[in-house]
Structures are given as structure tokens and as C-alpha cells.
Design a protein around this motif. Structure first.
Motif, PDB file in Angstrom:
ATOM      1  N   GLU A   1      50.267   8.719  -2.554  1.00  0.00           N
ATOM      2  CA  GLU A   1      50.912   9.005  -3.642  1.00  0.00           C
ATOM      3  C   GLU A   1      50.009   8.994  -4.914  1.00  0.00           C
ATOM      4  N   GLY A   2      48.799   8.661  -4.745  1.00  0.00           N
ATOM      5  CA  GLY A   2      47.815   8.617  -5.875  1.00  0.00           C
ATOM      6  C   GLY A   2      46.998   7.413  -5.772  1.00  0.00           C
TER       7      GLY A   2
ATOM      8  N   GLY B   1      49.127   6.614  -9.565  1.00  0.00           N
ATOM      9  CA  GLY B   1      49.571   8.205  -9.039  1.00  0.00           C
ATOM     10  C   GLY B   1      48.137   8.935  -9.379  1.00  0.00           C
ATOM     11  N   ASP B   2      48.183  10.254  -9.747  1.00  0.00           N
ATOM     12  CA  ASP B   2      46.939  11.288  -9.653  1.00  0.00           C
ATOM     13  C   ASP B   2      46.666  11.834 -10.907  1.00  0.00           C
TER      14      ASP B   2
ATOM     15  N   ARG C   1      47.899   5.199 -18.174  1.00  0.00           N
ATOM     16  CA  ARG C   1      49.160   4.446 -17.119  1.00  0.00           C
ATOM     17  C   ARG C   1      48.801   2.915 -16.908  1.00  0.00           C
TER      18      ARG C   1
ATOM     19  N   ASP D   1      54.402  -0.156 -10.144  1.00  0.00           N
ATOM     20  CA  ASP D   1      54.593   1.412  -9.992  1.00  0.00           C
ATOM     21  C   ASP D   1      54.575   1.710 -11.660  1.00  0.00           C
TER      22      ASP D   1
ATOM     23  N   ARG E   1      53.996   4.940 -12.624  1.00  0.00           N
ATOM     24  CA  ARG E   1      53.914   6.570 -12.685  1.00  0.00           C
ATOM     25  C   ARG E   1      54.908   7.381 -13.334  1.00  0.00           C
TER      26      ARG E   1
END
Length: 245
Positions: free
Chosen positions: A168-169, A183-184, A190, A213, A215
Motif C-alpha cells: 500500500e506504500g 502511500g507511495d 501527506r 490513513d 492517502r
């Protein structure tokens, strides 16, 4: 022009005479070379450098070239740069610069600030985070991004203990146990979005941890989980998507 030519010739002749004097001196007196290791090294690192030089001298003879010594030392993965200087008493002065470590991978492996995963002879400082799932071939931009993320948390008074690259990153865990999935992409932005939300959350309950989270384009999803993994999960724990940072 003639002056420059004469100067250049004189310089070359002087260098040749100096080299001849050094080698002639040792040829006559047959001195064994002594090794002096300089640099901010641990005792085990100094020993590894000295042993490498000794092996190269034994292999190539006491007239081993500085270039040969340098090439052999640069094969040690934790050495960033090295310079060799030899003196008339056949002393080999080795000046070593080690690679800067950005994070720990495991007990014997570390991630450098240039994105290399290397074998290391020193125990990385305890304040450095651990990194997991990091590809062994990664460009320096990715490491720079992780450094910026870590700095952003540090400026907010929070310390990253783990960078974990999952499907998921990047998943970030703080030394308090709270975590956030970045994330990526856009990791720094973020991280900042999460921190703006995090400072308003209730983190006083030591029995639970925050799992977030970040993202989303706007807001952060936040939930709480039992800190003890063996504790029964709370089915009533809600997932809250926080908007309006």
C-alpha cells in the motif's frame, strides 16, 4: 611561456627526485611499512582498514601503489572516501571517511543517505529509525523524501521509529506506537496533513494506538486499536474521516 615550461620541468624533476629518494631510502634500509588509520572510525573499522592494507601489501609487496590500496579499501561497503599518504619512514597514512547512515535495516545492515543498503560494522545510533521492505536498488530521491518526512515529524516533536514499505506504500510508525499510512507519493505533504490532524487527537489513552490513513486528497482516516495485539479487538471502534484540516 618559457618560464612556465621551466617551472613545469622543474616540478616534474623535483617530484621524480623525491620519489626516488623515498624508494631508495626504503630499499637501502628495508623498512617494513607501518600503518596509521585516521578518521572517525570505531575500533573494529580501524582494524578492518589496517587488515585490508596489510593484505594488499603482502600481495603486492611493500612498494604497493597508493592507487591499489585505495581501490582495495573502497571495496569495503561502508567506506565513502579514502586517501593515502606515504612518508619517508615508510608510514602509510590512511584517511577514511565512512558513509552516513540514515536508518537501520537489521543488526548488520543499514541504509545510507545516498540510498545504498550496505553491510556495516558499527551499531547505528538508537535514535535512527528502522526501515523495512526497502529495495536494495533505489535512487537517492527516495531517501531524500524519507529524510524530509522524518524531519517534518521531528519538527512537530514526534520521532519516527519505523519506515515500512508495503504493497500500500510507506507506512510510518512513531516511537509512541501510533502510525500512519502515507502511500507511495506526496509523502511529505501527506505527513503534514496527518500532523495537523494528529495534534488535535486524544493520545492520552495508553491502552490504544492511533492508526491513520493519509492517502486521501483531503482529510485523514483515523481509527484506534488496542495497543496489546493479544487483546480482543473492539468491534465498536469507528473509522473517522477527518475533513477540513
Amino acid at each position: 611561456m618559457k618560464t612556465l615550461i621551466r617551472f613545469s620541468l622543474g616540478l616534474m624533476i623535483g617530484m621524480a627526485l623525491t620519489a626516488s629518494a623515498i624508494y631508495g631510502y626504503h630499499f637501502i634500509y628495508d623498512y617494513e611499512p607501518s600503518i596509521v588509520v585516521n578518521g572517525k572510525l570505531t575500533d573494529s573499522e580501524k582494524l578492518a582498514v589496517a587488515e585490508t592494507v596489510i593484505r594488499e601489501v603482502d600481495r603486492s609487496g611493500r612498494w604497493v601503489s597508493s592507487l591499489g590500496l585505495t581501490e582495495s579499501l573502497l571495496e569495503l561497503p561502508w567506506i565513502r572516501d579514502v586517501s593515502i599518504a606515504r612518508s619517508l619512514d615508510n608510514r602509510i597514512n590512511v584517511n577514511v571517511e565512512v558513509k552516513n547512515i540514515m536508518a537501520r535495516v537489521d543488526a548488520d545492515t543499514a541504509l545510507t543517505e545516498h540510498g545504498e543498503v550496505i553491510q556495516t560494522m558499527r551499531e547505528p545510533p538508537s535514535y535512527l529509525p528502522t526501515v523495512q521492505g526497502y529495495p536494495h536498488k533505489q535512487n537517492s530521491t527516495d531517501v531524500e523524501t524519507l529524510k524530509k518526512v522524518r524531519a517534518k515529524f521531528a519538527l512537530a516533536g514526534e520521532w519516527v521509529s519505523l519506515f515500512e514499505l508495503t504493497e500500500e506504500g510507506w507506512h510510518i510508525t512513531l516511537d509512541t506506537g501510533h502510525s500512519v499510512l502515507l502511500g507511495d507519493r506526496d509523502l511529505v505533504a501527506r505527513a503534514g496533513r496527518f500532523l495537523r490532524i494528529y495534534r488535535d487527537l486524544d493520545t492520552s489513552n495508553e491502552d490504544t494506538i492511533i492508526v491513520a490513513d493519509a492517502r486521501y486528497n483531503h482529510g485523514v482516516a483515523v481509527r484506534t486499536e488496542p495497543r496489546d495485539a493479544d487483546s480482543p479487538s473492539d468491534s465498536d471502534v469507528a473509522v473517522e474521516t477527518v475533513q477540513g484540516e
